[in-house]
Structures are given as structure tokens and as C-alpha cells.
Motif scaffolding. Structure first.
Motif, mmCIF file in Angstrom:
data_model
loop_
_atom_site.group_PDB
_atom_site.id
_atom_site.type_symbol
_atom_site.label_atom_id
_atom_site.label_comp_id
_atom_site.label_asym_id
_atom_site.label_seq_id
_atom_site.Cartn_x
_atom_site.Cartn_y
_atom_site.Cartn_z
ATOM 1 N N ALA A 128 0.841 -1.285 -0.164
ATOM 2 C CA ALA A 128 0.153 0.016 -0.025
ATOM 3 C C ALA A 128 0.917 1.319 0.140
ATOM 4 C CB ALA A 128 -1.073 0.216 1.307
ATOM 5 N N GLY A 129 2.167 1.180 0.046
ATOM 6 C CA GLY A 129 2.947 2.291 -0.007
ATOM 7 C C GLY A 129 3.398 2.982 1.363
ATOM 8 N N TYR A 130 3.232 2.066 2.508
ATOM 9 C CA TYR A 130 3.636 2.324 3.809
ATOM 10 C C TYR A 130 4.814 2.005 4.221
ATOM 11 C CZ TYR A 130 -1.088 4.607 4.422
ATOM 12 O OH TYR A 130 -2.022 5.588 4.179
ATOM 13 N N ARG A 131 5.593 2.755 5.016
ATOM 14 C CA ARG A 131 6.819 2.515 5.354
ATOM 15 C C ARG A 131 7.110 2.469 6.961
ATOM 16 N NH1 ARG A 131 9.263 6.874 7.528
ATOM 17 N NH2 ARG A 131 11.537 6.079 7.595
ATOM 18 N N LEU A 132 7.763 1.645 7.386
ATOM 19 C CA LEU A 132 7.937 1.476 9.043
ATOM 20 C C LEU A 132 9.344 2.126 9.094
ATOM 21 C CD1 LEU A 132 6.869 0.662 11.365
ATOM 22 C CD2 LEU A 132 8.345 -1.638 11.237
ATOM 23 N N GLY A 133 9.440 3.231 9.951
ATOM 24 C CA GLY A 133 10.462 3.971 10.299
ATOM 25 C C GLY A 133 11.086 3.471 11.470
ATOM 26 N N TYR A 134 11.909 4.326 12.200
ATOM 27 C CA TYR A 134 12.719 3.908 13.518
ATOM 28 C C TYR A 134 11.822 4.331 14.831
ATOM 29 C CZ TYR A 134 16.502 2.811 10.446
ATOM 30 O OH TYR A 134 17.476 2.549 9.336
ATOM 31 N N ALA A 154 7.919 11.312 -2.221
ATOM 32 C CA ALA A 154 8.594 10.410 -0.949
ATOM 33 C C ALA A 154 8.709 9.093 -1.683
ATOM 34 C CB ALA A 154 7.766 10.122 0.138
ATOM 35 N N ILE A 155 10.007 8.705 -1.797
ATOM 36 C CA ILE A 155 10.507 7.471 -2.352
ATOM 37 C C ILE A 155 11.263 6.663 -1.377
ATOM 38 C CG2 ILE A 155 11.633 6.463 -4.139
ATOM 39 C CD1 ILE A 155 11.055 8.906 -5.783
ATOM 40 N N GLY A 156 10.809 5.539 -1.122
ATOM 41 C CA GLY A 156 11.547 4.428 -0.199
ATOM 42 C C GLY A 156 12.791 3.871 -0.919
ATOM 43 N N PHE A 157 13.641 3.431 -0.153
ATOM 44 C CA PHE A 157 15.000 2.779 -0.696
ATOM 45 C C PHE A 157 15.287 1.655 0.289
ATOM 46 C CE2 PHE A 157 19.247 3.143 -2.279
ATOM 47 C CZ PHE A 157 18.983 3.132 -3.832
ATOM 48 N N GLY A 158 15.075 0.313 -0.515
ATOM 49 C CA GLY A 158 15.413 -0.560 0.468
ATOM 50 C C GLY A 158 15.567 -2.122 -0.283
ATOM 51 N N TYR A 159 15.828 -2.822 0.501
ATOM 52 C CA TYR A 159 15.576 -4.532 -0.238
ATOM 53 C C TYR A 159 14.318 -4.673 -0.374
ATOM 54 C CZ TYR A 159 20.499 -4.314 1.768
ATOM 55 O OH TYR A 159 22.015 -3.867 1.857
ATOM 56 N N VAL A 160 14.063 -5.607 -1.334
ATOM 57 C CA VAL A 160 13.044 -6.338 -1.601
ATOM 58 C C VAL A 160 12.503 -7.353 -0.539
ATOM 59 C CG1 VAL A 160 13.682 -8.391 -3.082
ATOM 60 C CG2 VAL A 160 11.586 -7.136 -3.546
ATOM 61 N N THR A 166 1.586 -6.242 5.882
ATOM 62 C CA THR A 166 0.931 -4.947 6.150
ATOM 63 C C THR A 166 1.806 -4.339 7.179
ATOM 64 O OG1 THR A 166 -1.383 -5.602 6.009
ATOM 65 C CG2 THR A 166 -1.068 -3.542 7.079
ATOM 66 N N VAL A 167 2.398 -2.805 7.033
ATOM 67 C CA VAL A 167 2.743 -1.882 8.097
ATOM 68 C C VAL A 167 2.011 -1.410 9.073
ATOM 69 C CG1 VAL A 167 4.136 0.082 8.250
ATOM 70 C CG2 VAL A 167 4.822 -1.467 6.430
ATOM 71 N N ALA A 168 2.115 -1.497 10.409
ATOM 72 C CA ALA A 168 1.373 -0.889 11.239
ATOM 73 C C ALA A 168 1.453 0.541 11.099
ATOM 74 C CB ALA A 168 1.880 -1.363 12.813
ATOM 75 N N THR A 169 0.083 1.065 10.886
ATOM 76 C CA THR A 169 0.267 2.469 10.822
ATOM 77 C C THR A 169 -0.534 3.304 11.708
ATOM 78 O OG1 THR A 169 -1.639 2.426 9.247
ATOM 79 C CG2 THR A 169 0.577 2.469 8.176
ATOM 80 N N TYR A 172 -0.573 9.509 11.582
ATOM 81 C CA TYR A 172 0.624 10.325 11.491
ATOM 82 C C TYR A 172 1.476 9.916 10.232
ATOM 83 C CZ TYR A 172 -0.717 12.338 15.729
ATOM 84 O OH TYR A 172 -1.709 12.898 16.674
ATOM 85 N N ASP A 173 1.264 8.546 9.843
ATOM 86 C CA ASP A 173 2.131 7.967 8.669
ATOM 87 C C ASP A 173 1.741 8.693 7.618
ATOM 88 O OD1 ASP A 173 3.671 6.211 10.361
ATOM 89 O OD2 ASP A 173 1.770 5.174 10.759
ATOM 90 N N GLN A 174 2.939 8.915 6.731
ATOM 91 C CA GLN A 174 2.801 9.425 5.267
ATOM 92 C C GLN A 174 3.077 8.329 4.430
ATOM 93 O OE1 GLN A 174 2.480 12.721 4.331
ATOM 94 N NE2 GLN A 174 1.492 13.088 6.174
ATOM 95 N N GLN A 175 2.190 8.236 3.122
ATOM 96 C CA GLN A 175 2.311 7.158 2.262
ATOM 97 C C GLN A 175 3.565 7.503 1.221
ATOM 98 O OE1 GLN A 175 -1.120 6.480 0.103
ATOM 99 N NE2 GLN A 175 -0.576 4.508 -0.691
ATOM 100 N N LEU A 176 4.212 6.379 0.902
ATOM 101 C CA LEU A 176 5.423 6.772 -0.109
ATOM 102 C C LEU A 176 4.524 6.940 -1.336
ATOM 103 C CD1 LEU A 176 7.652 3.812 0.773
ATOM 104 C CD2 LEU A 176 8.205 6.278 1.348
#
Length: 189
Positions: A128-134, A154-160, A166-169, A172-176
Motif C-alpha cells: 500500500a506504500g507505507y513504510r515502517l521507520g525507526y 517520497a520514495i522508499g529505498f530498501g531491499y525487496v 501490512t505495516v502498522a500505521t 501520522y504516517d505518510q504514504q510513499l
């Protein structure tokens, strides 16, 4: 701690272990090439990338290629807790300084800029385009602020291998807008 915050904390611990175990040959170069193919560099844009720490996918090959293409590159700087990030220009000749959380940042003499594109680190992402940060909320606060005044991507950059179902959101969470991995590029918006 709310149940949502608790769920995020558990997911962070799990995602960190997974990312720490990922090691893909040439992943940083492959992801850089995928990014450049999907988002051809424009000298009219300012891109913020992150300086990799720990097991984050290395952005330095992409930073160098963007700089060589004449793109203005910046790195995020933490001003203080519970505030948005701000951004200072980066170039390969500059000596980075230790910032908060031991994250290298450009020196105070570097120009402060507003990015058109923010490339974010992450622990996990979903379809869905959500990221889990720190958990500090720095990128979410920053993206909310930037998107109020402009069309910042906003573009996420990471390993496949960092993809989860599902990322817990929370609110306040912003979609990529997109996610770039060593294997592919996914557009969410």
C-alpha cells in the motif's frame, strides 16, 4: 503505550532483524540503476537522500550518479526531537560531521535547501506504500510539512526482502509515492 504503538514496536524489532540479515550482492548499484531508470535525473530538482547507517541499503552509488548528472543532492539534518528534518546540500568533496543519533550530516556551512524528492530509509514497507521507520516520526513530520506547501515525492529505498504484508500505521504516517529496491520500482500514487 497504546496497542498501535506497541504493535509498531514489535514490528520494528522483527523488521530490524530481517534487514540485518539481508545481504544482496550489488544491491546498492542495482537499486541506483532502477531509480535512475524510473526517475531520470533533472537538473531542476533537488533530491534528498540519506547517508546509510547500519544495515540500510547504501544510497552512496545513487548519490554519486545524481551528483555527476548535475542534480542538487541534499542530506537530512535533525534539528531536535519531535521536529521536521531540514536539508543541507551535499557534494562528494565535503567532509561530513557527526549529527544526532550518530548520523553523518553536511557541515553547517552547507546551503539549506527544500527537496522536491525525499528518498527515505526504512525498516519495512508494504504494497500500500507505507513504510515502517525507526519511531522518531522525523520523516512523517517532514513529508507532511513539505506536502502542505509543494508536491514533494517520497520514495522508499530498501531491499525487496524488507516487504511485509501490512505495516502498522497510525494517522501520522505518510504514504510513499514509490518504492525502489534492487529488484524493481513500485509506484503507489
Amino acid at each position: 503505550m497504546t496497542s498501535q504503538a506497541s504493535q509498531k514496536q514489535v514490528q520494528r524489532g522483527h523488521a530490524q532483524k530481517i534487514r540485518d540479515g539481508l545481504s544482496v550482492a550489488d544491491a546498492a548499484s542495482l537499486a541506483a540503476d532502477n531509480f535512475l531508470h524510473a526517475f531520470p535525473p533533472s537538473k531542476n530538482e533537488t533530491l534528498s537522500l540519506y547517508w546509510p547507517i547500519g544495515s540500510e541499503l547504501d544510497t552512496r552509488p545513487l548519490l554519486i550518479k545524481l551528483h555527476e548528472a548535475g542534480v542538487t543532492c541534499a542530506l537530512p539534518v535533525i534539528e531536535k526531537k519531535n521536529h521536521p528534518l531540514f536539508f543541507r546540500c551535499w557534494d562528494p568533496e565535503m567532509i561530513l560531521q557527526p549529527g544526532p543519533f550518530k548520523v553523518p550530516v553536511p557541515p553547517e556551512t552547507a546551503e539549506t535547501v527544500m527537496p522536491d524528492v525525499v528518498i527515505t530509509p526504512l525498516l519495512a514497507f508494504d504494497a500500500a506504500g507505507y513504510r515502517l521507520g525507526y519511531g522518531g516520526g522525523f520523516y512523517d513530520r517532514t513529508l507532511e510539512k513539505l506536502r502542505r506547501n509543494s508536491r514533494c515525492k517520497a520514495i522508499g529505498f530498501g531491499y525487496v526482502g524488507q516487504e511485509v504484508e501490512t505495516v502498522a500505521t497510525d494517522q501520522y504516517d505518510q504514504q510513499l509515492d514509490a518504492m525502489v529496491t534492487e529488484r524493481d520500482v513500485r509506484i503507489f500514487t
